[in-house]
Design a protein around this motif. Structure first.
Motif, PDB file in Angstrom:
ATOM      1  N   ARG A   1       5.871   1.721  -1.489  1.00 22.24           N
ATOM      2  CA  ARG A   1       6.357   1.912  -0.121  1.00 22.24           C
ATOM      3  C   ARG A   1       7.379   0.854   0.291  1.00 22.24           C
ATOM      4  N   ASP A   2       7.175  -0.361  -0.174  1.00 22.30           N
ATOM      5  CA  ASP A   2       8.028  -1.476   0.236  1.00 22.30           C
ATOM      6  C   ASP A   2       8.997  -1.812  -0.891  1.00 22.30           C
TER       7      ASP A   2
ATOM      8  N   ASP B   1       0.684  -0.930  -2.358  1.00 20.29           N
ATOM      9  CA  ASP B   1       1.619  -1.244  -3.442  1.00 20.29           C
ATOM     10  C   ASP B   1       0.972  -2.130  -4.492  1.00 20.29           C
ATOM     11  N   ALA B   2       0.110  -3.049  -4.069  1.00 25.24           N
ATOM     12  CA  ALA B   2      -0.594  -3.910  -5.023  1.00 25.24           C
ATOM     13  C   ALA B   2      -1.487  -3.073  -5.933  1.00 25.24           C
ATOM     14  N   LEU B   3      -2.123  -2.046  -5.382  1.00 26.59           N
ATOM     15  CA  LEU B   3      -2.975  -1.179  -6.199  1.00 26.59           C
ATOM     16  C   LEU B   3      -2.136  -0.387  -7.201  1.00 26.59           C
ATOM     17  N   VAL B   4      -0.936   0.022  -6.801  1.00 26.12           N
ATOM     18  CA  VAL B   4      -0.040   0.724  -7.728  1.00 26.12           C
ATOM     19  C   VAL B   4       0.329  -0.186  -8.892  1.00 26.12           C
ATOM     20  N   VAL B   5       0.663  -1.446  -8.603  1.00 34.06           N
ATOM     21  CA  VAL B   5       1.022  -2.390  -9.661  1.00 34.06           C
ATOM     22  C   VAL B   5      -0.160  -2.622 -10.600  1.00 34.06           C
ATOM     23  N   LYS B   6      -1.367  -2.790 -10.051  1.00 31.85           N
ATOM     24  CA  LYS B   6      -2.551  -3.004 -10.889  1.00 31.85           C
ATOM     25  C   LYS B   6      -2.828  -1.781 -11.769  1.00 31.85           C
TER      26      LYS B   6
ATOM     27  N   ALA C   1       8.426  -5.614  -9.270  1.00 34.17           N
ATOM     28  CA  ALA C   1       7.144  -5.906  -9.925  1.00 34.17           C
ATOM     29  C   ALA C   1       6.540  -4.638 -10.508  1.00 34.17           C
ATOM     30  N   ALA C   2       6.600  -3.546  -9.769  1.00 32.09           N
ATOM     31  CA  ALA C   2       6.047  -2.285 -10.264  1.00 32.09           C
ATOM     32  C   ALA C   2       6.831  -1.783 -11.482  1.00 32.09           C
TER      33      ALA C   2
ATOM     34  N   VAL D   1       1.195   7.925 -10.897  1.00 29.63           N
ATOM     35  CA  VAL D   1       0.380   6.977 -10.138  1.00 29.63           C
ATOM     36  C   VAL D   1       0.647   7.235  -8.666  1.00 29.63           C
ATOM     37  N   LEU D   2      -0.362   7.711  -7.953  1.00 25.78           N
ATOM     38  CA  LEU D   2      -0.194   8.070  -6.555  1.00 25.78           C
ATOM     39  C   LEU D   2      -0.225   6.832  -5.674  1.00 25.78           C
ATOM     40  N   THR D   3       0.484   6.929  -4.548  1.00 31.10           N
ATOM     41  CA  THR D   3       0.539   5.820  -3.598  1.00 31.10           C
ATOM     42  C   THR D   3      -0.558   6.007  -2.570  1.00 31.10           C
ATOM     43  N   PRO D   4      -1.567   5.131  -2.551  1.00 34.10           N
ATOM     44  CA  PRO D   4      -2.652   5.286  -1.573  1.00 34.10           C
ATOM     45  C   PRO D   4      -2.186   4.895  -0.181  1.00 34.10           C
ATOM     46  N   GLY D   5      -2.958   5.255   0.816  1.00 36.97           N
ATOM     47  CA  GLY D   5      -2.641   4.861   2.184  1.00 36.97           C
ATOM     48  C   GLY D   5      -3.361   3.583   2.551  1.00 36.97           C
TER      49      GLY D   5
END
Length: 625
Positions: A246-247, A219-224, A253-254, A210-214
């Protein structure tokens, strides 16, 4: 008054546009008229040119009709008016049916082609690697996976993101280039929709990254996305799920969303730890670069039943072209640099550094050790450090906390950052921390600091809100490095410098000497994710390496292992390190530290190789502090 054009072409084009604008009936009328204007005269010419043409006018007209009918597919039958009319009607119906059928087939094929170009078809693969999302991470990850699959055919990487399929393929072609034996398949769709995830077949994949978007809310998108994977019943023992946030506040949560089999990397924590370790060990970033990419030597877990019942210390010299650094127990527990007397049990696997997963081959006999060249290091109490931290970002408090675990009592850290930065950090035991407001891009700020008097200098990258472009966030860092380089040239003293950057492309623009340490968080995390996707046990190994507890990578003076200037086998260095409970994995030559591409770093040399290490050279080891 405007001059009227005399050219007929613009007026003809204008007339044609008006005809087209009147709709289908007008267009059909003009097409039929144009067709008759061409077909009828040409048919008449063919009849009159035929030496067997009928002599009567009626016969000639009938022959012309036959040619017109055959040309327009109207049959061309001759007979009574009712007979001719019915044949024409039947021909028109046939023409309409065939045209409709061709149109339907054409539209169906066009829709299928467009669907394929849009990337909405399902990937039917097994054992492939899935990348979810799109960011700058995708390019180093794909490049590393291509290198990892170079020695085997049939490797597949499937990418799903909301980005246009053709656009993804164009960017990959530009930034990655040829992919060799690895096929890269792009699909379009939402990464947070479980139904859409099926397009890349994550259930049958070996690994899902799961890539980390900019941008904000990444981070919320990664969790979803991780929750969508869980809803799609992806995971278990077969599939490795790797993500990064990132945070640090979002890691828990992730991790819960990823499930027990998933691994979530904390970008801020790992970056801060590596900044600190590299500031203590100049050249460490070059070592990690060599170990984390698939172009050179990297970590593998291999089975060696012949060593069952032997000690870990014996295994260190059992391979000529591989470096043993740890054990993976049968239950999956990873131990890095265990005690030399540790017994290798049945089911244990060795963690080795080697060229590829099939190059870890035991040597027929251990390499020769030059006993006379082995030295014993004396006890050394490190003096207090004077450290300078330029800039501030959200990782700075973690950097200070980590520094406090490494330095000796009485060490000092001076922080220089602009006055609008929120300077907050925890209490420290060994470090005396002081803060000074100033702009690090101003020459006067740096000249007033007496920068060359510091033992080490750390330059942190900017992460101010609103800085969407990673390349733009490095501008202040580049300007700061430019002034530091000017100070080096004016004072004639080299700085021990480690720099954090957001974009790896800017590293080539940095005005510093060759071989300087850079920490590029995006590329670092991409390399870690690619490594873990190929071997899930490496996640525990990297956790150990990036913490102050347990064993880490150090570049220690070579004089602490072998006599300076003595020509010895590399096996002698490994044996000397073993006696100090260290695992030697290479060395760095000071004379080549400014010469690319390796900058003097040699990882996993052949133990039969003869090497001469001087007083300024370093041995790269895994050891506890």
């Amino acid at each position: 008054m405007a001059e009227r054009t005399t050219s007929p072409l613009p007026r003809l084009r204008y007339w044609f546009d008006n005809v087209m604008a009147r709709g289908t009936p007008a267009l059909l009328g003009w097409v039929l008229s144009l067709c008759l204007l061409i077909v009828v005269p040409v048919s008449a010419g063919l009849v009159w040119a035929d030496p067997h043409t009928p002599t009567t006018r009626a016969g000639q007209l009938a022959a012309i009709w036959r040619w017109v009918g055959r040309t327009l597919r109207l049959g061309g039958a001759v007979g009574t008016p009712a007979y001719v009319l019915l044949t024409v009607l039947l021909a028109l119906v046939t023409l309409l049916f065939v045209s409709t059928l061709v149109s339907l087939i054409t539209n169906g094929l066009n829709e299928k082609v467009m669907a394929l170009r849009l990337g909405r078809s399902t990937v039917l693969e097994e054992g492939h690697t899935v990348l979810l999302g799109w960011s700058e991470q995708v390019f180093p990850i794909v490049s590393e996976l291509v290198a990892a699959n170079a020695n085997r055919r049939g490797g597949v990487v499937a990418i799903l993101s909301p980005k246009d399929k053709v656009g993804m393929e164009d960017e990959l072609h530009t930034k990655v280039g040829r992919t060799g034996t690895t096929r890269v398949i792009c699909r379009n769709g939402s990464v947070t929709d479980p139904a859409v995830l099926a397009r890349v077949s994550p259930r049958t994949a070996d690994a899902v990254l799961v890539l980390t978007p900019g941008g904000e809310g990444d981070d919320a998108l990664v969790v979803k996305t991780l929750l969508a994977l869980d809803a799609a019943a992806v995971g278990g023992d077969r599939t490795v799920v790797v993500a990064a946030v990132r945070d640090s506040r979002h890691q828990l949560a992730a991790s819960l969303a990823a499930g027990p089999g998933g691994r979530v990397l904390d970008i801020d924590e790992i970056t801060a730890r590596l900044i600190v370790q590299t500031s203590r060990q100049p050249g460490l970033s070059l070592v990690y670069q060599e170990l984390l990419d698939f172009a050179g030597d990297e970590f593998y877990a291999v089975s060696e039943p012949a060593l069952t019942g032997r000690s870990f210390g014996e295994a260190l010299l059992s391979y000529a072209t591989s470096s043993v650094v740890g054990l993976v127990a049968a239950d999956g527990t990873v131990r890095v640099n265990p005690a030399p007397a540790t017994v290798i049990r049945a089911g244990d696997r060795l963690v080795v550094i080697t060229r590829d997963d099939d190059t870890a081959v035991r040597a027929p006999a251990p390499a020769h050790v030059d006993e006379a060249a082995i030295t014993v290091p004396g006890d050394r109490i490190p003096p207090p450090d004077r450290l300078l931290l330029l800039g501030w970002n959200r990782r700075a408090p973690t950097v200070i906390e980590q520094l406090d675990q490494y330095v000796g009592p009485g060490s000092r850290l001076d922080i220089v950052a602009s006055g609008d930065e929120p300077i907050v950090h925890a209490a420290t035991r060994h470090l005396r921390v002081s803060f000074r407001s100033g702009d690090t891009t101003e020459p006067r700020t740096l000249s007033d600091l007496d920068v060359p008097s510091y033992d080490r200098v750390i330059v942190l990258g900017s992460d101010r809100p609103g800085a969407e472009d990673p390349a733009a966030s490095d501008v202040r860092t580049l300007v700061t490095l430019l002034h530091l380089r000017a100070l080096e040239e004016s004072t004639g003293r080299e700085l021990s410098l480690v720099t954090e950057m957001s974009d790896d492309r800017n590293r080539l623009l940095a005005p510093v000497r060759e071989g300087t340490d850079f920490i590029v968080s995006g590329r670092l995390i991409s390399l870690l994710m690619a490594q873990i996707s190929q071997n899930r046990h490496l996640a525990d190994l990297f956790d150990t390496l990036f913490t102050a507890e347990g064993s880490e990578i150090y570049l220690k003076p070579a004089a602490g292992y072998v006599r300076p200037g003595a020509l010895v086998s590399y096996a002698t260095v490994v044996e000397s390190a073993r006696r100090q409970h260290h695992c030697a994995i290479g060395y760095r030559l000071h004379a080549q530290s400014a010469t690319g591409p390796s900058y003097g770093v040699r990882i996993n040399p052949d133990k039969r190789e003869r090497v001469r290490l001087g007083a300024l050279d370093r041995v790269i080891v895994l050891a506890e502090q």
